[in-house]
Design an enzyme around this catalytic site. Structure first.
Site, PDB file in Angstrom:
ATOM      1  CD  GLU A 103      -3.095  -0.792  -0.027  1.00 13.39           C
ATOM      2  OE1 GLU A 103      -3.480   0.463  -0.064  1.00 13.39           O
ATOM      3  OE2 GLU A 103      -3.333  -1.642  -0.735  1.00 13.39           O
ATOM      4  CB  SER A 482     -40.843 -45.214  30.286  1.00 12.92           C
ATOM      5  OG  SER A 482     -41.595 -45.972  29.712  1.00 12.92           O
TER       6      SER A 482
END
Length: 780
Positions: A103, A482
């Site tokens: 950059e 159950s």
């Protein structure tokens, strides 16, 4: 030498041309001077209007909400901007050099504005006729990203130069670079290099190679064009350019440049991982993190997504992954046994290969993803099924796929489920290659917690959060079958029953007058009656008739009140005999809380998910303070009741319906119970081992049978075992010492004052305990 035509001109003409050239130069110089004066004038006006930049010294970007496991693994983050803040002194040197090379290599030398770069960009824009290049330095990019819009205009460029100049006067170079590193957008909703490292490579910034750092450094110029997830080829070209710049600037050696350029750009991607046979390292805790997100949002509202909160859950990443894997593998196996249901959809494949590739890419992108269940488009079906799993990636399925597809390979052309070119299917990578699969229709829920503290260790709310966000742990009210019987037997202990009390397993009939106008004649699961048996044996075999007789003896109303002690609201459990068989409805969350009471000595410990919340500065701002086992203020049932029930559940895991779990874990502290509702609509398994209690459920969202012989012991027990084998590995045996008031008789623990074989009702009324409609989620 001048051209011949000019050489032949007269002195007068030569002087005329000279004057014209002089005037042109003078006019040009005047224009340039005027332009410079205008620029200086406008710059002075703009600069004077700029705000104070010193506040940027304490730069505070929007930081997302991050959710972590108890062992510091990142589980999720929420917010518009994904960001991991990286202080400048923690920025790895090779990452810093890659950024400068890509950059702004003169960043530490210039004053914030590169006039030659701006000049080149201006000339390029004039010649091309559009505003393309900007010639921005790192400082100018900070100015643009923090203060300006994305509009491209010469006036905005002037503001950019002015802000950059002021930033250079009021901030150090390192402060500017720190803002850049954390603010810049790098694609995939990742802001800053720290977040991008995790997003693309699944690792922190400090662990990236030079080539990976160069890949990220190449993104700011055009995140969408050079995104390695979207366009790997262009990302590779851009990375190589950055590596070349690093070598040219002397940041890396030529040899290192060649080494890094020779490597492929490999990023996190489901298809790429599957093709490479690589297991995903992602911890799947989507249901837990979404639940945590909702709870945090209730407290902090929209600030939750921007102030950098770190939420630490009680979830253990190892346990969570064990639960997730157990659920996924067992459900996939259950679904496959029930046969293939055909293609999910159809697309028309264009004749043009270019158009075909575009159509396939769009179809795959639109299909919901699911780990190791990749969407694919059928290209051909003979001799084997060949399918595209991404743009340019095709697989050939194994022979078993043709057999699994069966009749769908011969479906009529108008059948949307037929397997033919253009069909949307699912494929799975196996050790032997690729095979045809499908998304299961059945759903599940699984939760485990420390029964002493209530800390949740694992939570799986369904097969796949991305496909079904309904949380079956907290939102699904299902019949427990159950698995509910232990709570009725627990109530009976307070009414004079013992594990050795003889119960009759013989036909039971309730006429219509006593059952609300409808006669009732319940049966055992086996359809057979076994005659007299002790209570402990009835629980081990999960017989229905004995527990109904117990319910009838203690009274349904009393049982309903007693159930409130475990956190079950009376509104969902009517005072009828069928409640003993689990005809009411419960959530998995409630069942974990209730079974914890048996495991921890009788204390109603509330499950909780969030341990603490830490702000962006590392300060703990909220912490959980849950009441734990041992606190008598949360006692639900007597200690001796919990102890006797825990021994009964130990028996079920030794020689009853949960014996497979007891044998698999090989521990004496295992206690468990299976559960199956009417018509096998719901399958449950609940129990404890070590210091954890875990409950799992399986069923269809739209109520229907799981199939013949589809019980909790068959379907959920394997998931529970698989989880517990990981969760309690290496843990010491949890020894439960008998409290006062119990003694052993015929190998079973009983209340000391109650004689075996009796079940006289106590004349002392039993309190219903805590408010049955208790808060589902207690956090802080």
């Amino acid at each position: 030498m001048l051209p011949s035509k000019i050489q032949g001109q007269s002195p007068v003409k030569k002087r005329s041309i000279g004057r014209i050239l002089g005037w042109v130069c003078a006019i040009g110089a005047a224009c340039a001077a005027s332009g410079m004066l205008l620029f200086t004038f406008l710059f002075a006006i703009v600069y004077a209007q700029l705000p104070d930049m010193t506040e940027m010294r304490s730069y505070s970007p929007k930081l997302p909400l991050k959710i972590w496991s108890s062992d510091n693994q990142l589980l999720a983050e929420y917010g518009e901007e994904r960001r991991d803040y990286v202080p400048i002194d923690e920025l790895p040197k090779h990452v810093k050099l890659a950024i400068l090379a890509a950059e702004d290599s003169d960043f530490y030398e210039h004053s914030g504005v590169d006039l030659s770069g701006i000049g080149r960009a201006l000339i390029s824009n004039i010649l091309s006729g559009h505003k393309g290049q900007g010639g921005s330095t790192i400082t100018m990019q900070v100015a643009r990203n923090c203060f300006l819009s994305s509009e491209k205009s010469y006036m905005r460029k002037l503001y950019e130069i002015a802000i950059a100049t002021k930033l250079e006067h009021e901030l150090t170079k390192d402060q500017i670079l720190e803002i850049y590193v954390n603010q810049i957008y790098l694609g995939q909703r990742a802001y800053g290099f720290g977040s991008a490292a995790r997003t693309y490579f699944g690792r922190p910034l400090k662990e990236l190679s030079i080539g990976e750092a160069a890949t990220l450094a190449g993104l700011p110029v055009a995140p969408s064009a050079y995104n390695p997830v979207v366009n790997n080829r262009r990302a590779t070209m851009r990375r190589n350019y950055v590596l070349g710049r690093m070598a040219a600037l002397g940041f890396i050696s030529e040899q290192k440049r060649q080494e890094e350029q020779a490597k492929p750009v490999y990023v996190q991607d489901a298809v790429a991982d599957a093709v490479a046979g690589k297991r995903s390292l992602k911890i799947h805790a989507e249901y837990a993190t979404e639940l945590a997100r909702q709870l945090v949002y209730d407290i902090f509202k929209d600030d939750a997504y921007t102030r950098g909160l770190n939420v630490y859950l009680t979830i253990n990443s190892k346990d969570q992954q064990a639960a997730y894997s157990a659920v996924r593998s067992n459900i996939a196996s259950f679904d496959k046994v029930r046969g293939y249901r055909g293609a999910e959809g159809q697309i028309r494949l264009p004749a043009s290969l270019d158009e075909q590739a575009k159509t396939i890419k769009q179809a795959l992108h639109a299909a919901a993803s699911s780990p190791n269940l990749l969407p694919a488009i059928v290209l051909s079906t003979s001799p084997s099924i060949r399918a595209a799993i991404s743009n340019g990636e095709t697989v050939t399925l194994d022979r078993a796929s043709n057999a699994f597809a069966g009749k769908f390979l011969k479906a009529k052309p108008d059948d949307p489920t037929g397997l033919r070119p253009g069909a949307l299917i699912r494929v799975t990578r196996t050790s032997g290659g690729w095979t045809l699969s499908q998304i299961p229709q059945v759903q599940t829920g699984f939760m485990a917690a420390d029964f002493r503290t209530g800390a949740i260790r694992a939570l799986v709310g369904g097969f796949d959060y991305d496909l079904n966000m309904f949380n079956h742990v907290t939102q699904a009210w299902r019949q427990p079958g159950s698995s509910f019987k232990p709570f009725i037997y627990s109530a009976s202990l307070e009414k004079g029953f013992t594990p050795n009390t003889i119960l009759q397993d013989s036909p039971f009939y309730l006429d219509a007058k006593k059952n609300g106008g409808q006669a009732w004649s319940p049966k055992n699961y086996s359809g057979k009656f076994e005659g007299p048996m002790p209570l402990h044996r009835a629980l081990e075999k999960s017989q229905n008739i004995p527990v109904i007789r117990v319910m009838n003896a203690i009274g349904p109303k009393y049982a309903q009140e007693f159930l409130a002690r475990f956190g079950f609201p009376a509104s969902r459990h009517s005072p009828t005999l069928s409640t003993a068989l689990g005809s009411g409805t419960v959530t998995i969350w409630q069942m974990v809380e209730a079974y914890s009471i048996f495991a921890n000595g009788g204390y109603r410990v509330q499950p909780y998910l969030i341990d603490k919340i830490v702000d962006e500065s590392g300060r703990t701002i909220m912490t959980e303070e849950n009441r734990e086992a041992g606190d008598e203020s949360i006692r639900a049932i007597p200690a001796r009741n919990a102890f006797v029930m825990s021994t009964l559940l130990n028996d079920v895991a030794r020689r009853g319906t949960a014996a497979r779990a007891g044998a698999a874990l090989g521990r004496p502290d295992v206690g468990a119970k299976t559960g199956t509702s009417n018509d096998s609509n719901d399958a449950w398994f609940a129990g404890f081992a070590g210091n954890q209690v875990a409950v799992g459920w399986m069923g269809y969202d739209q109520l229907r049978s799981l199939g013949s012989k589809a019980t909790g012991g068959v379907l959920m027990q394997p998931i529970w075992i698989s989880y517990m084998q990981t969760a309690v590995r290496g843990q010491p045996i949890y020894n439960r010492m008998p409290p006062g008031g119990v003694e052993q008789r015929a190998g079973e623990w009983c209340y000391s004052e109650v004689s075996d074989g009796t079940h006289a009702e106590s004349s002392t009324p039993v309190s219903s305990g805590d408010d049955p409609v208790s808060s589902l989620l207690k956090l802080f």
